[in-house]
Design an enzyme around this catalytic site. Structure first.
Site, short mmCIF file in Angstrom:
data_model
loop_
_atom_site.label_atom_id
_atom_site.label_comp_id
_atom_site.label_asym_id
_atom_site.label_seq_id
_atom_site.Cartn_x
_atom_site.Cartn_y
_atom_site.Cartn_z
N HIS A 1 -2.27 12.37 46.09
CA HIS A 1 -2.75 12.33 47.46
C HIS A 1 -4.08 13.58 47.65
O HIS A 1 -4.87 13.39 46.99
CB HIS A 1 -1.63 12.76 48.58
CG HIS A 1 -1.66 12.56 49.91
ND1 HIS A 1 -2.72 11.97 50.43
CD2 HIS A 1 -0.78 12.73 50.86
CE1 HIS A 1 -2.71 11.90 51.90
NE2 HIS A 1 -1.65 12.51 52.02
N HIS B 1 -7.38 3.60 45.81
CA HIS B 1 -6.94 3.85 47.35
C HIS B 1 -6.10 2.77 47.61
O HIS B 1 -6.18 1.70 47.44
CB HIS B 1 -8.22 3.76 48.39
CG HIS B 1 -7.66 4.88 49.46
ND1 HIS B 1 -6.94 4.20 50.63
CD2 HIS B 1 -7.78 5.95 50.01
CE1 HIS B 1 -6.76 5.02 51.45
NE2 HIS B 1 -7.18 6.13 50.95
N ASP C 1 -12.06 12.14 47.73
CA ASP C 1 -11.81 13.17 47.06
C ASP C 1 -12.82 13.32 45.86
O ASP C 1 -12.69 14.44 45.10
CB ASP C 1 -10.18 13.19 46.41
CG ASP C 1 -9.21 13.40 47.56
OD1 ASP C 1 -8.31 12.79 47.57
OD2 ASP C 1 -9.20 14.42 48.00
C1 SDX Z 1 -6.06 10.32 49.24
O1 SDX Z 1 -3.56 7.23 52.00
C2 SDX Z 1 -4.65 7.74 52.38
O2 SDX Z 1 -5.06 7.53 53.07
C3 SDX Z 1 -4.83 8.98 51.41
C4 SDX Z 1 -6.14 9.67 51.50
C5 SDX Z 1 -6.07 10.30 53.06
O3 SDX Z 1 -7.06 10.67 53.68
O4 SDX Z 1 -5.08 10.86 53.54
O5 SDX Z 1 -6.96 8.89 51.73
C6 SDX Z 1 -6.55 10.75 50.58
O6 SDX Z 1 -4.86 10.45 48.87
C7 SDX Z 1 -6.84 9.60 48.43
C8 SDX Z 1 -6.39 9.14 47.29
C9 SDX Z 1 -6.73 10.42 46.04
N1 SDX Z 1 -5.85 10.02 44.91
C10 SDX Z 1 -6.61 9.92 43.73
O7 SDX Z 1 -7.72 10.06 43.53
C11 SDX Z 1 -5.53 9.90 42.63
C12 SDX Z 1 -5.89 8.71 41.65
N2 SDX Z 1 -5.90 7.32 42.35
C13 SDX Z 1 -4.67 6.62 42.10
O8 SDX Z 1 -3.48 7.58 41.71
C14 SDX Z 1 -4.21 5.85 43.26
O9 SDX Z 1 -5.31 4.73 43.16
C15 SDX Z 1 -3.59 5.88 44.51
C16 SDX Z 1 -2.38 6.79 44.40
C17 SDX Z 1 -4.97 6.33 45.47
C18 SDX Z 1 -3.21 4.46 45.16
O10 SDX Z 1 -2.12 4.18 44.44
P1 SDX Z 1 -1.55 2.65 44.86
O11 SDX Z 1 -1.90 2.18 46.07
O12 SDX Z 1 -0.09 2.91 44.69
O13 SDX Z 1 -2.18 1.79 43.67
P2 SDX Z 1 -1.59 1.48 42.37
O14 SDX Z 1 -1.17 3.00 41.84
O15 SDX Z 1 -0.52 0.50 42.57
O16 SDX Z 1 -2.83 1.01 41.33
C19 SDX Z 1 -3.01 -0.23 41.43
C20 SDX Z 1 -3.55 -0.72 40.00
C21 SDX Z 1 -2.53 -0.21 38.94
O17 SDX Z 1 -2.71 -0.98 37.90
P3 SDX Z 1 -1.68 -2.11 37.56
O18 SDX Z 1 -0.18 -1.67 37.74
O19 SDX Z 1 -1.85 -3.13 38.68
O20 SDX Z 1 -2.33 -2.70 36.41
O21 SDX Z 1 -4.74 0.17 39.83
C22 SDX Z 1 -4.62 1.12 38.70
C23 SDX Z 1 -3.01 1.24 38.59
O22 SDX Z 1 -2.66 1.43 37.25
N3 SDX Z 1 -5.25 2.30 39.23
C24 SDX Z 1 -5.92 3.02 38.58
C25 SDX Z 1 -6.43 4.14 39.48
N4 SDX Z 1 -5.72 3.81 40.57
C26 SDX Z 1 -5.10 2.69 40.50
N5 SDX Z 1 -6.23 3.09 37.27
C27 SDX Z 1 -7.09 4.12 36.57
N6 SDX Z 1 -7.47 5.05 37.71
C28 SDX Z 1 -7.10 5.20 38.96
N7 SDX Z 1 -7.54 6.11 39.77
#
Ligand code: SDX
Length: 429
Positions: free
Chosen positions: A265, A306, A364
């Protein structure tokens, strides 16, 4: 009740009619609250498809890359507005008149100081404590200092608590930084605007006048603005759930700060910088892209992906423009980390994995590069995010508390032991 219905057919049960509601924008919602009386729960770990509340504050369309605050697009607010005007809009629902803006910014300015006793509160922390740990503690402790604004049923108390939190977060944030480097705290200077005052408290000192470049305070203000609110994200949901028990607003915001700290997050901005520094050179980018795609490797490309945006994050676009501007003003156009970030973004956006999983840079990805260029240490990045997001947390808390609400109490799918009797030691294997 709604004239629009869905019918749920569960084997062995009578059909269950569920109300469907439509908002002004976004998907319709199915009201499932009647299911409990039918002996059923919904099941949605991570709340991927669950609406927790009705709200009028912010709307996001993840497919269009749209973010509206009370209907105003984020790119228009970033171009024409400022953080305090956006705070007013989020809190009251309309853009202020000139007089309303002057009154509101005057009130915030006159609440920037904290109780003098709080200065000693910091002494309880180690100098090397993470500033987010300090912020969790100090913001929660504000409830010990402001007994006169804790009756959440009193509109005036709710208002003063909102003003105090918006006004004092930059002061507490700067104090957590000064404490960590052993420098004296710098008092707020009411002749400066919100963002300039923050940079003054961060980098000023009692020995000389602090001159803040207007281009840098504008960039700081825009960073606060871009982080102001984002509908029902994890930390805002934590604030709403905490507030639903009747907890005081300072405790609710402390809960939001704690939830924001996670690297998935708000902690991602700090993690992005650590990742870019670990990549170190453009020649290493492909290795990290491969790691991000490897299911057996827990590494994720920080700043990418996201829950809602399955197209670009509109804030990331504005942040990237700000990055260009700030680095140009500072003569850092050739900043190696920015170069790596731009190259990483280009490679990732052309890679089949990221395209198929709709992974784009989020808010971010670039914010950390601007913050680092402004001289803000990496471990303060999430504190900056929390400072900007405080108004969003307060707006959602106020929207809930000033309307009809119940304590939040999710249910579960239980897969543990069925009932069994206690056994003495002698009967245990
Ligand atoms: C913020 O919610 C909000 O509005 C948050 C925010 C706000 O203003 O409040 O926008 C702020 O938190 C932005 C996000 C910051 N976090 C990151 O940058 C960390 C990296 N991102 C991930 O951890 C992830 O993308 C999330 C946590 C942001 C979203 O997670 P989800 O929606 O639960 O998605 P997921 O983990 O289910 O991913 C879907 C797929 C997965 O692969 P499969 O299991 O389908 O094979 O996409 C892949 C994930 O492995 N994936 C990534 C990835 N993000 C998702 N693979 C590599 N790198 C990534 N960054």
């Amino acid at each position: 009740m709604s004239d629009n219905k869905a019918t749920l057919n569960v084997p062995g049960r009578d059909p269950i009619d569920l109300d469907i509601y439509s908002g002004t924008l976004g998907p319709d919602v199915v009201d499932v609250s009647a299911l409990t009386s039918q002996g059923l729960f919904t099941y949605d770990p991570g709340f991927v498809s669950t609406g927790s509340c009705e709200s009028k504050i912010t709307f996001i369309d993840g497919n269009k890359g749209q973010l509206l605050h009370r209907g105003y697009p984020i790119d228009q607010l970033a171009e024409h507005s400022n953080y305090l005007e956006t705070c007013y809009l989020l809190l009251y629902g309309e853009l202020p008149t000139r007089d309303q803006y002057n009154e509101f910014s005057g009130i915030i300015t006159r609440h920037t100081m904290v109780h003098e006793q709080i200065r000693t509160f910091f002494q309880g922390f180690r100098r090397d404590a993470h500033p987010m740990a300090i912020m969790c503690g100090v913001v929660g402790a504000l409830s010990a200092f402001y007994h006169d604004s804790l009756d959440i049923s009193d509109e005036e108390h709710r208002k003063i608590a909102a003003f105090r939190l918006i006004a004092k977060m930059p002061t507490l944030a700067a104090m957590s930084y000064k404490f960590s480097i052993g420098q004296p705290f710098v008092y707020p200077d009411n002749s400066r605007d919100y963002a300039e005052n923050f940079l003054h408290m961060m980098f000023g000192n009692p020995c000389e006048e602090s001159k803040i470049d207007p281009a840098l305070s504008k960039a700081m203000d825009r960073i606060f603005l871009l982080h102001a609110d984002h509908e029902q994200n994890a930390s805002t949901s934590a604030v709403r759930l905490t507030g639903s028990s009747g907890a005081n607003p300072f405790a609710c915001i402390a809960a939001g700060i704690a939830a924001l700290w996670g690297p998935a997050h708000g902690g991602a901005n700090e993690a992005v910088l650590e990742m870019l520094e670990e990549i170190g050179d453009e020649s290493n980018i492909d290795t990290f892209i491969d790691r991000a795609k490897d299911k057996d490797d827990p590494f994720r490309l920080m700043g990418f992906g996201h829950r809602v945006y399955k197209n670009f994050d509109p804030r990331a676009k504005v942040m990237r423009e700000s990055c260009d501007e700030v680095l140009e003003v500072l003569g850092m156009e050739d900043d190696p980390l920015f170069r790596i970030a731009r190259r990483l973004e280009k490679i990732a956006l052309e890679d089949e994995y990221f395209i198929e999983k709709k992974l784009y840079p989020n808010v971010d990805f670039y914010s950390g590069i601007i913050l680092k260029a402004l001289g803000i240490p990496v471990n303060m990045f999430t504190v900056i995010f929390a400072t900007g997001r405080t108004v969003g947390w307060i707006a959602h808390w106020h929207e809930m508390i000033s309307g009809e609400y119940r304590i939040g109490r999710p249910r579960q799918l239980y897969t543990g032991s069925v009932q069994r009797d206690y056994k003495d030691f002698s009967k245990r294997k």
